[in-house]
Design a protein around this motif. Structure first.
Motif: not given
Length: 126
Positions: A19, A32, A34-36, A54
């Motif tokens: 973090t 940042l 966030e995803g696959t 994504n």
């Protein structure tokens, strides 16, 4: 043997470390997402120029794959040949001793253990 003192050693909480690193990177201008991740965008020389995440390709000059022992498998599936990354299971036992009220702080000790079998083979708990 001494490993170091409070100025040179630390116990790190993985979530807090991650973090903090992300927050610092964002303060420096990183974004940042966030995803696959489903793949890498490579040029003809196999140099990474982006990441498929994504359903979109995100341009990237540098990509860090942090997947532990699965890193080289994913990289190979995505068209890269990387050195083998191997996992090693290890355990940390953390004790919280009850200290006298006038104690300056917890003792600065670390214990590494190993044991020997009757056969002569030696092992470590990791």
């Amino acid at each position: 043997a001494s490993l170091g003192g409070p100025d040179t050693t630390a116990q790190v909480n993985p979530y807090s470390l991650t973090t903090t690193l992300v927050e610092h990177a964002q303060q420096q201008g990183a974004k940042l997402i966030e995803g696959t991740v489903t793949g890498l965008d490579l040029d003809d020389a196999k140099k990474v120029k982006g990441v498929h995440v994504n359903g979109q390709t995100v341009p990237a000059a540098i990509v860090v794959l942090c997947m532990g022992p699965w890193t080289d498998i994913a990289a190979r599936d995505w068209g890269l040949q990387l050195p083998r990354v191997q996992g090693l299971k290890a355990h940390s036992l953390i004790y919280s001793p009850t200290l006298p009220k006038d104690a300056p702080g917890p003792p600065e000790h670390c214990l590494f253990t190993s044991f020997g079998y009757k056969s002569g083979k030696e092992a470590e708990p990791e």
